[in-house]
Scaffold this active site. Structure first.
Site, short mmCIF file in Angstrom:
data_model
loop_
_atom_site.label_atom_id
_atom_site.label_comp_id
_atom_site.label_asym_id
_atom_site.label_seq_id
_atom_site.Cartn_x
_atom_site.Cartn_y
_atom_site.Cartn_z
N HIS A 28 36.59 23.21 59.66
CA HIS A 28 37.24 21.91 59.43
C HIS A 28 38.72 22.02 59.77
O HIS A 28 39.53 22.43 58.94
CB HIS A 28 37.04 21.50 57.96
CG HIS A 28 37.64 20.17 57.59
ND1 HIS A 28 37.32 19.52 56.42
CD2 HIS A 28 38.53 19.37 58.22
CE1 HIS A 28 38.00 18.38 56.34
NE2 HIS A 28 38.75 18.28 57.43
N HIS A 30 41.54 19.70 62.45
CA HIS A 30 41.75 18.65 63.45
C HIS A 30 42.74 19.21 64.45
O HIS A 30 43.87 19.55 64.05
CB HIS A 30 42.31 17.38 62.80
CG HIS A 30 41.45 16.86 61.70
ND1 HIS A 30 40.58 15.81 61.87
CD2 HIS A 30 41.28 17.28 60.41
CE1 HIS A 30 39.94 15.58 60.74
NE2 HIS A 30 40.34 16.46 59.83
N HIS A 208 33.73 13.26 56.92
CA HIS A 208 34.62 13.38 55.77
C HIS A 208 34.07 12.47 54.68
O HIS A 208 33.78 11.28 54.93
CB HIS A 208 36.03 12.91 56.13
CG HIS A 208 36.84 13.87 56.95
ND1 HIS A 208 36.39 14.42 58.11
CD2 HIS A 208 38.09 14.39 56.75
CE1 HIS A 208 37.32 15.23 58.60
NE2 HIS A 208 38.36 15.23 57.80
N GLU A 211 36.89 13.05 49.81
CA GLU A 211 38.25 13.64 49.86
C GLU A 211 39.08 12.87 48.83
O GLU A 211 39.50 13.44 47.83
CB GLU A 211 38.84 13.50 51.27
CG GLU A 211 40.26 14.05 51.40
CD GLU A 211 40.87 13.84 52.81
OE1 GLU A 211 40.30 13.08 53.61
OE2 GLU A 211 41.93 14.45 53.06
N ASP A 290 44.75 20.30 58.69
CA ASP A 290 45.85 19.97 59.62
C ASP A 290 46.97 20.98 59.39
O ASP A 290 47.97 20.67 58.73
CB ASP A 290 46.33 18.54 59.36
CG ASP A 290 45.22 17.54 59.57
OD1 ASP A 290 44.87 17.26 60.73
OD2 ASP A 290 44.66 17.07 58.56
N1 LIG Z 1 42.41 15.18 55.87
C1 LIG Z 1 41.99 14.20 56.69
N2 LIG Z 1 41.21 13.23 56.21
C2 LIG Z 1 40.81 12.23 57.00
N3 LIG Z 1 41.15 12.13 58.27
C3 LIG Z 1 41.93 13.07 58.80
N4 LIG Z 1 42.41 13.21 60.05
C4 LIG Z 1 43.15 14.33 60.06
N5 LIG Z 1 43.16 14.91 58.85
C5 LIG Z 1 42.39 14.13 58.05
ZN LIG Z 2 39.94 16.65 57.84
#
Ligand SMILES: Nc1ncnc2[nH]cnc12
Ligand SMILES: [Zn+2]
Length: 349
Positions: A28, A30, A208, A211, A290
């Site tokens: 996971h 991006h 996702h 979260e 990220d």
């Molecule tokens: N943590 C995250 N949750 C949802 N979309 C994302 N896009 C990039 N990071 C994300």
């Molecule tokens: Zn993510």
């Protein structure tokens, strides 16, 4: 399963080294979230794109988030410097070098094509740049890298279908699809038909869910979208029946502790529920989400979370195994990597 090592023989002061050097998969992250401020500035200059920050320091100091949306606004602005195939290559190559240094043997990288196609960048530019970096990572770094195309859930189902159409000429260059961006108010059901089509196409499915959103979104990701993994999923802990389902069906949760901290999902890392998820028998994994925005790549997620929560060597072993078990690599490749994990722990004295 019997342990291939004696956890009591691994002392707390050796844990950071164990965590850093153990073989692992990242499931996971991006790729647009790996754009470091220095690279954003370099690409802005190369492409003549203006950004509303005077310096790298000023940009970095804007990384003070209160929730997911406050991060996404800056994340999409940062991605606006990406224009050419070489830009996508450079971004992915920088991440893959970091992954190799963190002993990542397999990575499944998300990319957000709509962020780029909406600005007039072609799907071909995005996918071919990223793919070329994946090919070089295998040859030059020994990292097995694959791509997962994410649909932005704040956009329409129609836009997701259009994006899928644009991606189909490159069907062999990505292994699956995911669902990301603003979660609350955009439940998985909104994308039921496009995920059904992707399933017919033989693509792997992830989303996702849980979260910031409720356990109900995790249920519908499983039962409506029929995903094979849940990205984040930390809110599942609020629903005992859901926890049982996730454990029974061995659905991996790709947990991202530093992301959860920076987006205020947990007030501090000591209160993160990773240990509870593992102890409940869930296939939880640790990932960076990220890394350029949240203060660290995957090893930083491991070392900071273990330091804050006091998780054990046995948890570390379970997390390393879960990362390969949860990957979409071939069964043969996963077996080889799982043996490497066991050998690493058995030899760590
Ligand atoms: N943590 C995250 N949750 C949802 N979309 C994302 N896009 C990039 N990071 C994300
Ligand atoms: Zn993510």
């Amino acid at each position: 399963m019997s342990l291939p090592f004696n956890p009591a023989a691994i002392f707390a002061d050796r844990m950071p080294e164990l965590l850093r050097t153990m073989p692992k998969a990242e499931l996971h992250m991006h790729i647009e979230g790996s754009l470091e401020p220095e690279l954003i500035f370099a690409l802005a200059q190369r492409n003549g794109v203006s950004i509303p920050y005077a310096s790298v320091e000023e940009l970095r100091s804007a990384y003070a988030f209160t929730n997911l949306q406050s991060f996404l606004d800056i994340y999409y602005a940062g991605a606006s410097v990406l224009l050419t195939e070489q830009d996508f290559y450079d971004m992915a190559w920088a991440y893959l070098q970091r992954a190799a240094a963190d002993h990542v043997l397999r990575t499944e990288m998300f990319f957000d094509p709509q962020t780029h196609t909406e600005r007039g960048v072609s799907m071909q530019t995005v996918v071919q740049g990223l793919h070329r970096a994946c090919v070089d990572a295998k040859a030059q770094l020994g990292v097995d890298a694959a791509l997962i195309l994410c649909f932005l859930r704040h956009l329409s189902e129609e836009s997701a279908f259009e994006t899928l159409e644009q991606a189909l000429p490159f069907r062999d260059l990505f292994i699956g699809v995911g669902l990301d961006s603003s979660e609350v108010g955009h439940p998985p059901e909104k994308f039921a038909r496009v995920f059904a089509r992707c399933r017919e196409l033989g693509l792997h499915l992830v989303a996702h869910a849980g979260e910031e959103g409720p356990p109900a979104y995790v249920w519908s990701a499983l039962d409506v979208l029929k995903v094979e993994r849940i990205d984040h999923g930390v809110q599942s802990i609020k629903d005992a029946a859901l926890m049982k389902r996730l454990a029974a069906d061995r659905i991996p949760l790709t947990v991202c502790p530093l992301s959860n901290l920076k987006l205020c999902v947990f007030p501090d890392l000591a209160q993160h529920n990773l240990g509870q998820l593992l102890d409940a028998g869930l296939v939880a994994t640790v990932n960076s989400d990220d890394p350029a925005y949240f203060g660290g790549y995957v090893n930083e997620n491991f070392t900071q979370t273990f330091a804050a929560t006091g998780l054990s060597a046995q948890h570390a072993w379970q997390l390393a195994r879960n990362s390969f078990e949860g990957s979409f690599a071939s069964a043969d490749a996963r077996r080889v990597w799982l043996d490497k994990v066991d050998a690493h722990f058995a030899g760590f004295v």
